[in-house]
Scaffold this active site. Structure first.
Site, PDB file in Angstrom:
ATOM      1  N   SER A 159      40.952  43.400  44.687  1.00 38.18           N
ATOM      2  CA  SER A 159      40.758  41.988  45.548  1.00 38.18           C
ATOM      3  C   SER A 159      40.629  42.954  46.690  1.00 38.18           C
ATOM      4  O   SER A 159      39.672  43.132  47.117  1.00 38.18           O
ATOM      5  CB  SER A 159      41.662  41.204  45.175  1.00 38.18           C
ATOM      6  OG  SER A 159      41.421  40.281  45.533  1.00 38.18           O
ATOM      7  N   ASP A 254      35.543  34.562  37.220  1.00 35.06           N
ATOM      8  CA  ASP A 254      36.287  34.655  38.535  1.00 35.06           C
ATOM      9  C   ASP A 254      35.789  33.902  39.927  1.00 35.06           C
ATOM     10  O   ASP A 254      34.539  34.649  39.785  1.00 35.06           O
ATOM     11  CB  ASP A 254      36.552  36.575  38.834  1.00 35.06           C
ATOM     12  CG  ASP A 254      36.900  36.671  40.430  1.00 35.06           C
ATOM     13  OD1 ASP A 254      37.568  36.436  41.068  1.00 35.06           O
ATOM     14  OD2 ASP A 254      37.200  37.644  40.010  1.00 35.06           O
ATOM     15  N   HIS A 284      40.242  37.095  37.399  1.00 35.16           N
ATOM     16  CA  HIS A 284      41.274  38.131  38.259  1.00 35.16           C
ATOM     17  C   HIS A 284      42.206  38.169  38.557  1.00 35.16           C
ATOM     18  O   HIS A 284      43.204  37.760  38.058  1.00 35.16           O
ATOM     19  CB  HIS A 284      41.287  37.119  39.679  1.00 35.16           C
ATOM     20  CG  HIS A 284      40.679  37.672  41.503  1.00 35.16           C
ATOM     21  ND1 HIS A 284      39.664  38.484  41.476  1.00 35.16           N
ATOM     22  CD2 HIS A 284      41.711  38.011  41.799  1.00 35.16           C
ATOM     23  CE1 HIS A 284      40.759  39.127  43.260  1.00 35.16           C
ATOM     24  NE2 HIS A 284      41.598  38.741  42.797  1.00 35.16           N
TER      25      HIS A 284
END
Length: 312
Positions: A159, A254, A284
């Site tokens: 991320s 996502d 995610h």
């Protein structure tokens, strides 16, 4: 494809928009402070798995705390090393929150060095990136003492950590003190414009929302005019030629999916050796849900077990 059934059940339990309810409702310093305090409430401690991994903490010469994970079975010769950069929107995360994931990664073969970089908004760009670059440089310098191959470093991030890992790879292209051999980008944040189709398609209801991402960007780079910098938004780099080989992993459902896929396509077009994989039915952050979602557990084993060879 729709949500994986286990993921859907998980979202029904915890709420489909994740941390949205904790975000500030105004721009006041008091609202921001309250939101950060709520977001940073530590989760319940996870039991430490009884895996054959030796763990110790160190501090780099820049004063950055790192945690080193070494598999018990590691031979006397220098071992592959992964510098692990956690996610959390640049505002969340620490060594303890990533401990089980790093133990699992080290169990698969490489030595892992987890980086506790300074968090935004208290420390906006470039401080978190500087901490990560300095930590990679420290691993290269301390390779002999750490028992790792300092000229074959993998930098891995999830991320926002994927954003930092991609930026480290960009810096390494022109810096011989950063011998990054490979970058592993797991559902990475790469484009501050938030303008891809997946941002519209999955704006709400899939755990990480477009609203959350706007909040994270505002914390990390408060000045929107500064976000075109490729070290902030790697997708804005004019050229990706000469970058380290890459593994890019995405979740199908996502907001960040499309920017990861597009970055992988650009890497390949630039002649970079790249492996891309999208996990169907996943959202995610699914790598951190392996204790709750059996399919994610299998994906974690597949990903982590592949890092030593780079084959997925």
């Amino acid at each position: 494809m729709g949500l994986n059934p286990a993921i859907e059940a998980f979202l029904d339990r915890i709420g489909r928009n994740g941390n949205d309810a904790l975000l500030p409702v105004s721009d006041s310093p008091e609202a921001l402070a309250a939101a950060l305090a709520a977001l940073r409430t530590p989760p319940p401690p996870q039991p430490v798995p009884d895996w054959p991994v030796k763990v110790h903490d160190e501090t780099t010469d820049q004063g950055v705390a790192v945690r080193v994970y070494r598999p018990d079975a590691a031979a006397g010769e220098p071992q592959p090393v992964v510098v692990y950069i956690h996610g959390g929107g640049w505002v969340l995360g620490d060594l303890d929150m990533q401990d089980v994931a790093c133990r699992r990664l080290a169990r698969g073969g490489p030595v892992v060095v987890s980086v506790d970089y300074a968090l935004a908004p208290e420390h906006p760009f470039p401080r978190p990136l500087d901490d990560c670059v300095g930590s990679v440089r420290w691993v290269a310098r301390e390779a002999g003492r750490l028992g790792v191959a300092g000229d074959r470093i993998t930098v891995m991030g999830t991320s926002a950590g994927g954003n930092l890992a991609a930026a480290v790879a960009l810096v390494s292209r022109d810096d011989p003190t950063l011998p990054v051999e490979r970058q592993v980008l797991v559902y990475p944040v790469l484009d501050s414009t938030m303008s891809t189709g997946s941002y519209t398609q999955f704006a709400e209801g899939y755990y990480v929302t477009a609203r959350q991402m706007r909040f994270y960007w505002d914390c990390y780079v408060p000045d929107p005019g500064a976000r075109a910098n490729p070290l902030v938004s790697p997708a804005h780099a004019a050229s990706l030629t000469g970058l380290p080989s890459a593994i890019v992993l995405n979740a199908e459902l996502d907001v960040l999916r499309d920017e990861g896929a597009q970055y992988a396509e650009r890497l390949a077009a630039a002649g970079v050796d790249v492996t891309y994989r999208q996990y169907p039915g996943m959202i995610h952050g699914f790598l951190g849900m392996h204790a709750l979602v059996p399919d994610a557990y299998a994906a974690v084993d597949s990903i982590f077990g592949s890092l030593a060879s780079g084959a997925l």
